[in-house]
Enzyme design. Structure first.
Site, mmCIF file in Angstrom:
data_model
loop_
_atom_site.group_PDB
_atom_site.id
_atom_site.type_symbol
_atom_site.label_atom_id
_atom_site.label_comp_id
_atom_site.label_asym_id
_atom_site.label_seq_id
_atom_site.Cartn_x
_atom_site.Cartn_y
_atom_site.Cartn_z
ATOM 1 N N ASP A 38 -0.931 6.973 -2.874
ATOM 2 C CA ASP A 38 0.492 6.887 -2.552
ATOM 3 C C ASP A 38 1.152 5.794 -3.383
ATOM 4 O O ASP A 38 0.484 5.025 -4.049
ATOM 5 C CB ASP A 38 0.659 6.558 -1.061
ATOM 6 C CG ASP A 38 0.170 7.685 -0.171
ATOM 7 O OD1 ASP A 38 0.199 8.831 -0.627
ATOM 8 O OD2 ASP A 38 -0.249 7.397 0.968
ATOM 9 N N LYS A 60 6.203 9.067 -3.685
ATOM 10 C CA LYS A 60 7.608 9.262 -4.039
ATOM 11 C C LYS A 60 8.054 8.067 -4.862
ATOM 12 O O LYS A 60 7.815 6.938 -4.494
ATOM 13 C CB LYS A 60 8.463 9.297 -2.770
ATOM 14 C CG LYS A 60 8.283 10.535 -1.969
ATOM 15 C CD LYS A 60 9.215 10.507 -0.764
ATOM 16 C CE LYS A 60 8.676 11.437 0.298
ATOM 17 N NZ LYS A 60 8.860 10.940 1.638
ATOM 18 N N MET A 175 9.004 1.964 9.342
ATOM 19 C CA MET A 175 10.022 2.797 8.678
ATOM 20 C C MET A 175 11.395 2.623 9.329
ATOM 21 O O MET A 175 12.156 3.578 9.435
ATOM 22 C CB MET A 175 9.626 4.289 8.719
ATOM 23 C CG MET A 175 8.332 4.572 7.983
ATOM 24 S SD MET A 175 7.832 6.290 8.091
ATOM 25 C CE MET A 175 7.009 6.301 9.668
HETATM 26 N N1 SAH Z 1 -0.173 4.422 7.285
HETATM 27 C C1 SAH Z 1 0.657 3.256 7.084
HETATM 28 C C2 SAH Z 1 2.098 3.488 7.491
HETATM 29 C C3 SAH Z 1 2.818 4.514 6.650
HETATM 30 S S1 SAH Z 1 4.523 4.620 7.045
HETATM 31 C C4 SAH Z 1 0.051 2.084 7.854
HETATM 32 O O1 SAH Z 1 -0.843 2.295 8.689
HETATM 33 O O2 SAH Z 1 0.457 0.935 7.607
HETATM 34 C C5 SAH Z 1 5.226 3.470 5.912
HETATM 35 C C6 SAH Z 1 5.771 2.273 6.675
HETATM 36 O O3 SAH Z 1 4.731 1.344 6.942
HETATM 37 C C7 SAH Z 1 6.810 1.455 5.928
HETATM 38 O O4 SAH Z 1 8.095 2.023 6.027
HETATM 39 C C8 SAH Z 1 6.735 0.140 6.661
HETATM 40 O O5 SAH Z 1 7.392 0.191 7.900
HETATM 41 C C9 SAH Z 1 5.249 0.036 6.926
HETATM 42 N N2 SAH Z 1 4.564 -0.749 5.902
HETATM 43 C C10 SAH Z 1 3.590 -0.331 5.098
HETATM 44 N N3 SAH Z 1 3.151 -1.352 4.306
HETATM 45 C C11 SAH Z 1 3.866 -2.434 4.658
HETATM 46 C C12 SAH Z 1 3.894 -3.810 4.243
HETATM 47 N N4 SAH Z 1 3.072 -4.288 3.301
HETATM 48 N N5 SAH Z 1 4.787 -4.643 4.822
HETATM 49 C C13 SAH Z 1 5.604 -4.218 5.786
HETATM 50 N N6 SAH Z 1 5.627 -2.934 6.213
HETATM 51 C C14 SAH Z 1 4.771 -2.066 5.673
#
Ligand code: SAH
Length: 249
Positions: A38, A60, A175
């Site tokens: 991703d 994306k 998100m």
């Molecule tokens: N599977 C991922 C989540 C995917 S949805 C997980 O378990 O973390 C994507 C969302 O995850 C982003 O919009 C944000 O809200 C969060 N996210 C992912 N990486 C992040 C980071 N380093 N810092 C803050 N939020 C993060």
């Protein structure tokens, strides 16, 4: 453990810091023939792929058409059918808002073996990296993780904000930073006090991590002023501030 030919490994890459992948995840990444990742995956992690591995970015990116979930499923299956070991590297944990379950179902339907390697979700690492214990003895004994993706639209992605607000415990929103005002408003409508503490963690565990604190009433204007953007985790509840009230930005 070396990745097996013809197998798809769904690997959680962790929240951002390349050191936060698991040992198992790293072993798969280092030995896989193909890595399908991703957008939010750290370049440092991708450097661990073996020389000659096929690296495909299916994330994306602005100005480029992203692949549909069906196209990603088809790609994973095609690579495995070529006899390659496939590391499907996903941010955080593969099963937290990652559509990992759909990839498992598609692979199974195609008769391809799948191994899932859990990862540290940003839902946990975000608050922790910002000094927020999501549970704390005598303060909160549970937490809810919810998507804020569609908080402004009528459908709300099926999220019942009234109910989320009314459920005891800390609330962690993924998100949601683009909808912060709407989310805070719905939580207040649902009965959370306007002065309930909120912390937003942008780019958690990555260089340039920013943390902003406020209350349900103040967080949106403050975040807007600071220019906070995705990726960010929002954490709501009295646990914010249990360890400190400081912020960095
Ligand atoms: N599977 C991922 C989540 C995917 S949805 C997980 O378990 O973390 C994507 C969302 O995850 C982003 O919009 C944000 O809200 C969060 N996210 C992912 N990486 C992040 C980071 N380093 N810092 C803050 N939020 C993060």
């Amino acid at each position: 453990m070396k990745a097996h030919a013809g197998t798809i490994y769904l690997v959680g890459a962790g929240p951002g810091d390349p050191k936060l992948i698991t040992v198992h995840g790293r072993e798969v990444l280092e030995s896989a023939d193909a890595v399908v990742h991703d957008r939010l995956i750290s370049p440092e992690l991708l450097k661990l792929a073996r020389v000659g591995a096929r690296i495909v970015d299916v994330g994306k990116a602005p100005g480029r058409a992203s692949r549909s979930q069906d196209e990603i499923n088809d790609l994973l299956i095609a690579l495995a059918r070529e006899g390659l070991s496939v590391c499907r590297l996903k941010g955080g944990d593969p099963f937290v808002f990652g559509r990992g379950g759909e990839e498992v179902l598609a692979a199974r339907a195609a008769g391809i073996p799948v191994v899932v390697v859990p990862g540290i979700s940003s839902a946990l690492a975000g608050p922790t990296a910002a000094d927020v214990p999501v549970t704390h003895r005598g303060v909160e004994s549970s937490f809810t993780v919810v998507t804020g993706h569609d908080a402004r639209s009528a459908g709300d992605a099926g999220v019942d904000w009234q109910r989320i607000a009314g459920t005891p415990g800390s609330i962690v929103v993924l998100m949601g930073v683009g909808n912060l005002g709407a989310i805070a408003g719905k939580l207040i409508e649902g009965g959370r006090p306007p002065d309930e503490p909120v912390r937003v963690v942008e780019r958690a565990t990555l260089p340039g991590q920013r943390v902003l604190s406020g209350t349900l009433a103040t967080i949106e204007p403050r975040a807007r002023e600071a220019g906070l953007t995705a990726p960010a985790v929002i954490v709501v509840g009295p646990v914010v501030g249990v360890l400190n009230d400081s912020e960095t930005s």
